[in-house]
Scaffold this motif. Structure first.
Motif, PDB file in Angstrom:
ATOM      1  N   LEU A 166       0.824  -1.206   0.000  1.00 40.09           N
ATOM      2  CA  LEU A 166       0.000   0.000   0.000  1.00 40.09           C
ATOM      3  C   LEU A 166       0.859   1.258   0.000  1.00 40.09           C
ATOM      4  O   LEU A 166       0.567   2.218  -0.707  1.00 40.09           O
ATOM      5  CB  LEU A 166      -0.932   0.003   1.210  1.00 40.09           C
ATOM      6  CG  LEU A 166      -2.080  -0.999   1.170  1.00 40.09           C
ATOM      7  CD1 LEU A 166      -2.840  -0.993   2.491  1.00 40.09           C
ATOM      8  CD2 LEU A 166      -3.015  -0.701   0.026  1.00 40.09           C
ATOM      9  N   VAL A 167       1.930   1.246   0.782  1.00 33.57           N
ATOM     10  CA  VAL A 167       2.831   2.405   0.806  1.00 33.57           C
ATOM     11  C   VAL A 167       3.497   2.572  -0.556  1.00 33.57           C
ATOM     12  O   VAL A 167       3.621   3.689  -1.074  1.00 33.57           O
ATOM     13  CB  VAL A 167       3.881   2.257   1.933  1.00 33.57           C
ATOM     14  CG1 VAL A 167       4.974   3.292   1.801  1.00 33.57           C
ATOM     15  CG2 VAL A 167       3.205   2.358   3.293  1.00 33.57           C
ATOM     16  N   GLY A 168       3.919   1.472  -1.162  1.00 32.22           N
ATOM     17  CA  GLY A 168       4.523   1.537  -2.496  1.00 32.22           C
ATOM     18  C   GLY A 168       3.550   2.069  -3.543  1.00 32.22           C
ATOM     19  O   GLY A 168       3.918   2.891  -4.389  1.00 32.22           O
ATOM     20  N   ALA A 169       2.308   1.619  -3.493  1.00 34.94           N
ATOM     21  CA  ALA A 169       1.301   2.096  -4.443  1.00 34.94           C
ATOM     22  C   ALA A 169       1.009   3.577  -4.216  1.00 34.94           C
ATOM     23  O   ALA A 169       0.841   4.343  -5.182  1.00 34.94           O
ATOM     24  CB  ALA A 169       0.027   1.281  -4.308  1.00 34.94           C
ATOM     25  N   LEU A 170       0.967   3.999  -2.974  1.00 28.42           N
ATOM     26  CA  LEU A 170       0.711   5.406  -2.657  1.00 28.42           C
ATOM     27  C   LEU A 170       1.858   6.286  -3.161  1.00 28.42           C
ATOM     28  O   LEU A 170       1.619   7.321  -3.778  1.00 28.42           O
ATOM     29  CB  LEU A 170       0.532   5.582  -1.151  1.00 28.42           C
ATOM     30  CG  LEU A 170       0.162   6.966  -0.669  1.00 28.42           C
ATOM     31  CD1 LEU A 170      -1.223   7.343  -1.168  1.00 28.42           C
ATOM     32  CD2 LEU A 170       0.214   7.023   0.837  1.00 28.42           C
TER      33      LEU A 170
END
Length: 68
Positions: A43-47
Motif C-alpha cells: 500500500l505504501v509503495g502504491a501510494l
C-alpha cells in the motif's frame, strides 16, 4: 433574495462533506488491511508510485520542454 444566498452558502459545506465521505470510504478498507506487513508495504509503495506519477505529470504540464 436572502434565501438564495442562504442556499448558496450551504454548497461548500455539502462539497466538503461529500469529499470527506469519499476519502473515508476509500481509505478505511486500506487501513484495516494495513495490519499485515506485506500488504502495508504494498500500500505504501502504491501510494508513493501514485504520488510520484501525479507530481511528474503536473511538472510536465506546467513546464513543457520542446521536442528536438
Amino acid at each position: 433574495m436572502g434565501e438564495f444566498f442562504s442556499n448558496v452558502s450551504r454548497y461548500p459545506k455539502y462539497l466538503i462533506t461529500i469529499v470527506l465521505g469519499v476519502f473515508t470510504a476509500a481509505i478505511s478498507p486500506l487501513i484495516k488491511r494495513g495490519s499485515n506487513p506485506i500488504t502495508a508495504i504494498a500500500l505504501v509503495g502504491a501510494l508513493l508510485s501514485g504520488l510520484l506519477t501525479i507530481v511528474f505529470l503536473l511538472k510536465a504540464m506546467a513546464f513543457p520542454t520542446p521536442i528536438t
